[in-house]
Structures are given as structure tokens and as C-alpha cells.
Motif scaffolding. Structure first.
Motif, PDB file in Angstrom:
ATOM      1  N   ASP A  27       0.825  -1.327   0.080  1.00 25.82           N
ATOM      2  CA  ASP A  27      -0.071  -0.058   0.058  1.00 25.82           C
ATOM      3  C   ASP A  27       0.939   1.301   0.048  1.00 25.82           C
ATOM      4  O   ASP A  27       0.412   2.319   0.098  1.00 25.82           O
ATOM      5  N   ARG A  28       2.182   0.932  -0.267  1.00 29.82           N
ATOM      6  CA  ARG A  28       3.079   2.219  -0.205  1.00 29.82           C
ATOM      7  C   ARG A  28       3.365   2.999   1.074  1.00 29.82           C
ATOM      8  O   ARG A  28       3.749   4.071   1.257  1.00 29.82           O
ATOM      9  N   PHE A  29       3.284   2.115   2.232  1.00 27.14           N
ATOM     10  CA  PHE A  29       3.451   2.843   3.417  1.00 27.14           C
ATOM     11  C   PHE A  29       4.571   2.159   3.989  1.00 27.14           C
ATOM     12  O   PHE A  29       5.166   1.052   3.645  1.00 27.14           O
ATOM     13  N   GLU A  30       5.699   3.126   4.462  1.00 24.47           N
ATOM     14  CA  GLU A  30       6.869   2.516   5.114  1.00 24.47           C
ATOM     15  C   GLU A  30       6.812   1.610   6.168  1.00 24.47           C
ATOM     16  O   GLU A  30       5.995   1.882   6.934  1.00 24.47           O
ATOM     17  N   THR A  31       7.589   0.470   5.932  1.00 27.43           N
ATOM     18  CA  THR A  31       7.692  -0.366   6.982  1.00 27.43           C
ATOM     19  C   THR A  31       8.979  -0.119   7.694  1.00 27.43           C
ATOM     20  O   THR A  31       8.884  -0.633   8.820  1.00 27.43           O
ATOM     21  N   ARG A  32       9.944   0.297   6.944  1.00 28.75           N
ATOM     22  CA  ARG A  32      11.244   0.474   7.539  1.00 28.75           C
ATOM     23  C   ARG A  32      11.986   1.505   6.935  1.00 28.75           C
ATOM     24  O   ARG A  32      11.786   1.830   5.815  1.00 28.75           O
ATOM     25  N   LYS A  33      12.809   2.573   7.353  1.00 24.00           N
ATOM     26  CA  LYS A  33      13.449   3.633   6.898  1.00 24.00           C
ATOM     27  C   LYS A  33      14.613   3.764   7.264  1.00 24.00           C
ATOM     28  O   LYS A  33      15.000   3.684   8.683  1.00 24.00           O
ATOM     29  N   VAL A  34      15.641   4.410   6.709  1.00 25.82           N
ATOM     30  CA  VAL A  34      17.133   4.829   7.030  1.00 25.82           C
ATOM     31  C   VAL A  34      17.106   6.278   6.397  1.00 25.82           C
ATOM     32  O   VAL A  34      16.868   6.498   5.420  1.00 25.82           O
ATOM     33  N   GLU A  35      17.696   6.918   7.221  1.00 20.37           N
ATOM     34  CA  GLU A  35      17.766   8.553   6.983  1.00 20.37           C
ATOM     35  C   GLU A  35      19.399   8.615   7.065  1.00 20.37           C
ATOM     36  O   GLU A  35      20.101   8.414   7.989  1.00 20.37           O
ATOM     37  N   PHE A  44      17.317   5.405  11.970  1.00 22.32           N
ATOM     38  CA  PHE A  44      16.365   4.401  11.267  1.00 22.32           C
ATOM     39  C   PHE A  44      15.120   4.455  12.004  1.00 22.32           C
ATOM     40  O   PHE A  44      15.021   5.019  13.191  1.00 22.32           O
ATOM     41  N   ALA A  45      14.259   4.056  11.396  1.00 23.08           N
ATOM     42  CA  ALA A  45      12.960   3.694  12.051  1.00 23.08           C
ATOM     43  C   ALA A  45      12.163   2.409  11.470  1.00 23.08           C
ATOM     44  O   ALA A  45      12.259   2.069  10.410  1.00 23.08           O
ATOM     45  N   SER A  46      11.482   1.626  12.487  1.00 30.17           N
ATOM     46  CA  SER A  46      10.671   0.528  12.197  1.00 30.17           C
ATOM     47  C   SER A  46       9.502   0.690  13.074  1.00 30.17           C
ATOM     48  O   SER A  46       9.429   1.556  13.835  1.00 30.17           O
TER      49      SER A  46
END
Length: 93
Positions: A27-35, A44-46
């Protein structure tokens, strides 16, 4: 099925990230991210944890073409392996 994107924010404000690695669900929602920040540090985020100021988005990521049409951003798809490499770098400190 997950998809993976990399984006770079040209002229980002001071203390804001300049690069983003995102894992998106179907659905194009972030499940994990690194900046990546200007000083080279990583956040990072999860759903279970985060570091620095990094958080998962609360809305679906816009379509690839919509982001690509904005001059201040570069965007490309990346492989799951490329994402995992950056994820490990951010989370295994």
C-alpha cells in the motif's frame, strides 16, 4: 510485496536528512526507513524502534513519478539487498 526506494533531497535544511532509504509495503506505507544526515550519521525507524529524529511516515509514499517530478528530489528503485545493507549499517552500531 515490498518495494524499495532511495531518494536524495537537494538543499535540505540544516539538521535534516539528505538521503532516504525506504522499504514500502504493497500500500506504499513505509515499514522501515534509514535516513542519512549531512554529517554522515544515520537514523532509522521501524514499527518497533527508531533513532535520532527518524520516524516512519504516517501517509502512503506518493507515486514514484510524482516524487521524480519535483526538482529538489532524486529518486530511484533499489534492490532489497541494497536496502538491507544500509539497514544493517544504521542498526548494528
Amino acid at each position: 510485496m515490498s518495494s524499495y526506494i532511495y531518494s536524495k533531497w537537494h538543499n535540505s535544511p540544516e539538521n535534516y536528512p539528505v538521503e532516504f532509504y525506504s522499504e514500502l509495503n504493497s500500500d506504499r506505507f513505509e515499514t522501515r526507513k534509514v535516513e542519512v544526515f549531512k554529517d554522515g550519521s544515520l537514523g532509522f525507524a521501524s514499527p518497533k524502534a527508531s533513532s535520532k529524529t527518524t520516524k516512519l511516515g504516517i501517509a502512503a509514499v506518493p507515486p514514484f513519478s510524482e516524487i521524480a517530478n519535483q526538482a529538489e528530489f532524486d529518486i530511484k528503485t533499489i534492490t532489497p539487498q541494497q536496502f538491507e545493507t544500509k539497514w544493517k549499517e544504521a542498526t548494528e552500531k
